[in-house]
Scaffold this motif. Structure first.
Motif, PDB file in Angstrom:
ATOM      1  N   TRP A   1       0.835  -1.199   0.000  1.00 51.06           N
ATOM      2  CA  TRP A   1       0.000   0.000   0.000  1.00 51.06           C
ATOM      3  C   TRP A   1       0.870   1.250   0.000  1.00 51.06           C
ATOM      4  O   TRP A   1       1.530   1.541   0.990  1.00 51.06           O
ATOM      5  CB  TRP A   1      -0.932   0.006   1.208  1.00 51.06           C
ATOM      6  CG  TRP A   1      -2.117  -0.897   1.062  1.00 51.06           C
ATOM      7  CD1 TRP A   1      -2.174  -2.234   1.329  1.00 51.06           C
ATOM      8  CD2 TRP A   1      -3.420  -0.525   0.610  1.00 51.06           C
ATOM      9  NE1 TRP A   1      -3.426  -2.715   1.070  1.00 51.06           N
ATOM     10  CE2 TRP A   1      -4.221  -1.682   0.635  1.00 51.06           C
ATOM     11  CE3 TRP A   1      -3.988   0.683   0.194  1.00 51.06           C
ATOM     12  CZ2 TRP A   1      -5.563  -1.672   0.246  1.00 51.06           C
ATOM     13  CZ3 TRP A   1      -5.327   0.701  -0.183  1.00 51.06           C
ATOM     14  CH2 TRP A   1      -6.101  -0.472  -0.156  1.00 51.06           C
ATOM     15  N   SER A   2       0.852   1.989  -1.114  1.00 50.80           N
ATOM     16  CA  SER A   2       1.574   3.261  -1.184  1.00 50.80           C
ATOM     17  C   SER A   2       0.633   4.393  -0.779  1.00 50.80           C
ATOM     18  O   SER A   2      -0.571   4.182  -0.607  1.00 50.80           O
ATOM     19  CB  SER A   2       2.079   3.494  -2.614  1.00 50.80           C
ATOM     20  OG  SER A   2       0.977   3.529  -3.507  1.00 50.80           O
TER      21      SER A   2
ATOM     22  N   SER B   1      -1.108   7.599   1.388  1.00 52.08           N
ATOM     23  CA  SER B   1      -1.631   7.701   2.761  1.00 52.08           C
ATOM     24  C   SER B   1      -3.147   7.838   2.724  1.00 52.08           C
ATOM     25  O   SER B   1      -3.714   8.385   1.762  1.00 52.08           O
ATOM     26  CB  SER B   1      -1.005   8.888   3.494  1.00 52.08           C
ATOM     27  OG  SER B   1      -1.200  10.071   2.767  1.00 52.08           O
ATOM     28  N   LEU B   2      -3.785   7.334   3.764  1.00 49.39           N
ATOM     29  CA  LEU B   2      -5.249   7.333   3.840  1.00 49.39           C
ATOM     30  C   LEU B   2      -5.785   8.733   4.107  1.00 49.39           C
ATOM     31  O   LEU B   2      -5.201   9.501   4.880  1.00 49.39           O
ATOM     32  CB  LEU B   2      -5.716   6.388   4.957  1.00 49.39           C
ATOM     33  CG  LEU B   2      -5.385   4.900   4.801  1.00 49.39           C
ATOM     34  CD1 LEU B   2      -5.757   4.158   6.083  1.00 49.39           C
ATOM     35  CD2 LEU B   2      -6.106   4.295   3.601  1.00 49.39           C
TER      36      LEU B   2
ATOM     37  N   ALA C   1       1.586   3.168   3.633  1.00 48.53           N
ATOM     38  CA  ALA C   1       0.256   3.331   4.245  1.00 48.53           C
ATOM     39  C   ALA C   1       0.044   2.338   5.385  1.00 48.53           C
ATOM     40  O   ALA C   1      -0.652   2.638   6.365  1.00 48.53           O
ATOM     41  CB  ALA C   1      -0.840   3.178   3.194  1.00 48.53           C
TER      42      ALA C   1
ATOM     43  N   ALA D   1      -3.305   4.113  -1.410  1.00 46.36           N
ATOM     44  CA  ALA D   1      -4.140   4.568  -0.293  1.00 46.36           C
ATOM     45  C   ALA D   1      -4.690   5.971  -0.539  1.00 46.36           C
ATOM     46  O   ALA D   1      -5.750   6.330  -0.017  1.00 46.36           O
ATOM     47  CB  ALA D   1      -3.334   4.541   1.004  1.00 46.36           C
ATOM     48  N   ASP D   2      -3.991   6.767  -1.351  1.00 43.29           N
ATOM     49  CA  ASP D   2      -4.422   8.149  -1.613  1.00 43.29           C
ATOM     50  C   ASP D   2      -5.834   8.212  -2.194  1.00 43.29           C
ATOM     51  O   ASP D   2      -6.578   9.154  -1.921  1.00 43.29           O
ATOM     52  CB  ASP D   2      -3.468   8.828  -2.613  1.00 43.29           C
ATOM     53  CG  ASP D   2      -2.110   9.138  -2.012  1.00 43.29           C
ATOM     54  OD1 ASP D   2      -2.029   9.325  -0.785  1.00 43.29           O
ATOM     55  OD2 ASP D   2      -1.121   9.187  -2.774  1.00 43.29           O
TER      56      ASP D   2
END
Length: 425
Positions: A169-170, A172-173, A206, A270-271
């Motif tokens: 997972w690249s 960020s949430l 992430a 994740a973005d």
């Protein structure tokens, strides 16, 4: 698959090799492993193990490595549950078990809280969501009562070394998007047997940014992916959380997948992840919340090991603080452990939920395991639990949607399935 003696090892292989007393293991090998910890609860444990042990005339290999949790049939509601819990309590006394958690919360939360699961360990649990232990860099998986009997008597179990599936997972949430949404997205993509007989490893920026409790949600629901384990490499976040439990944290370096290890990797961003909802009657029926927005709900349930830890309660309170749930909606909050409930009380999180109209339920598996038929018949439920199979929450006529604590709280507020980002904004 590269089985040469020079190939790198995955985190799963390293953990199995340590338990097998080996320097390395290869995928597909069958090895016997020494068990560091065996966990079972009132439903899976004494009522099944006691008669089998008596028939064999056998005892427990090492009582210090056994943890018993009473969480499925407490508080006792009828004669059947009283009998099951009585057997567990009496057996714990007879055996003088040193690690017993009676009505303190759900096993997958109270066992880590007790500092029992550490990086590098090899553990088994008498419950399908035992992969939760993988969040701490331990190899932990669920087994049945017969397998548990073998472990309890010998302290060993065999397994076939699995392939590793890495979920990278690249990014960020966004605010209002959680580990639960990550998992529902993966389930929507791969289905409930997406992990097969495999070790799933969650990694990338992430994942590293997640709190320990959020990591526990990911590892827990690797069971829904069909994987044997759901691993996350231990780091400073792991050390800090475990140190707070009073545990002696071992050396963490080395418990990672080597760069040249043979595994399959899938990439996620994740973005761009939106809050996710799984429609009845499967966690794999997952889609962005917009696909179900506006569907009316009568019950909102914030409970279970995947949805009522302190971080989850904080998330629900962030949505509901200073507001009231919609008329005709029943909001049930069942904290995952007494420790988290007390922390939520100290922080004012619990009061915010109660002021919003929540009913407080006991810190146990409760409605997630269908105990007590708390949600009722012919209702539409949105729940933070891991599963929404028909009848899972008690009534076969209940229609259960799954979402994160943010999504469940936002849906309770509006009376319809809602995107929590709209409320938080």
């Amino acid at each position: 698959m590269n089985n040469s003696s020079h190939a790198g090892q995955t985190l799963a292989q390293k953990l199995i090799a340590r338990a097998a007393g080996r320097t390395r293991v290869d995928v597909g090998e069958i090895v016997t492993c020494k068990v560091d910890l065996a966990m079972f609860h009132d439903s899976s444990g004494p009522r099944r193990l006691k008669p089998m042990l008596e028939e064999l005339g056998a005892g427990i290999w090492d009582k210090s490595r056994v943890v018993l949790v009473m969480d499925h049939y407490v508080p006792e509601r009828d004669e059947g549950s009283r009998k099951i819990v009585h057997i567990a309590r009496e057996w714990a006394r007879e055996q003088e078990l040193p690690h017993v958690y009676d009505s303190k919360g759900i096993c997958h939360v109270v066992v880590p809280e007790g500092g029992h699961i550490l990086p590098g360990m090899f553990c088994v649990g008498g419950d399908s969501h035992s992969p939760t232990g993988g969040a701490f860099g331990a190899y932990m998986f669920g087994i049945g009562a017969t397998e548990m009997l073998g472990v309890v008597v010998t302290g060993e179990i065999w397994l076939r070394v699995p392939d590793t599936l890495r979920m990278f997972w690249s990014g960020s949430l966004q605010a209002g998007v959680t580990a639960k949404d990550m998992m529902l997205h993966m389930l929507g993509r791969f289905g409930m047997n997406g992990g097969g007989y495999q070790a799933v490893e969650f990694c990338g920026p992430a994942v590293q940014a997640l709190s320990m409790q959020e990591r526990m949600t990911l590892s827990n629901m690797s069971a829904e992916l069909g994987a044997q384990v759901g691993l996350i490499a231990p780091d400073a976040t792991t050390r800090e959380w475990l140190s707070a439990t009073g545990a002696q944290v071992p050396e963490l370096s080395g418990w990672t997948t080597d760069s040249d290890a043979s595994c399959t990797e899938h990439a996620f961003d994740a973005d761009v992840l939106a809050p996710m909802v799984a429609a009845p009657h499967s966690p794999a029926n997952a889609a962005p919340v917009a696909d179900h927005a506006g569907a009316p709900v009568q019950v909102a349930y914030v409970g279970a090991c995947t949805g009522a830890k302190l971080d989850d309660l904080r998330a629900a309170a962030a949505v509901l603080r200073g507001r009231r749930v919609a008329q005709g909606v029943r909001l049930i909050v069942a904290p995952a452990s007494l420790r988290d409930q007390e922390a939520a009380q100290r922080e004012g999180v619990l009061q915010a939920l109660l002021d919003a109209g929540a009913e407080l339920f006991p810190t146990s598996c409760g409605a997630c395991a269908g105990y007590g038929n708390a949600v009722g018949d012919d209702v539409t439920v949105i729940s933070t639990t891991a599963r929404n199979f028909k009848g899972r929450m008690g009534s076969p006529t209940a229609r259960v949607y799954l979402g994160s604590p943010y999504t469940v709280a936002a849906s309770a507020l509006r009376g319809t399935i809602s995107d929590p980002r709209e409320v938080l904004a």
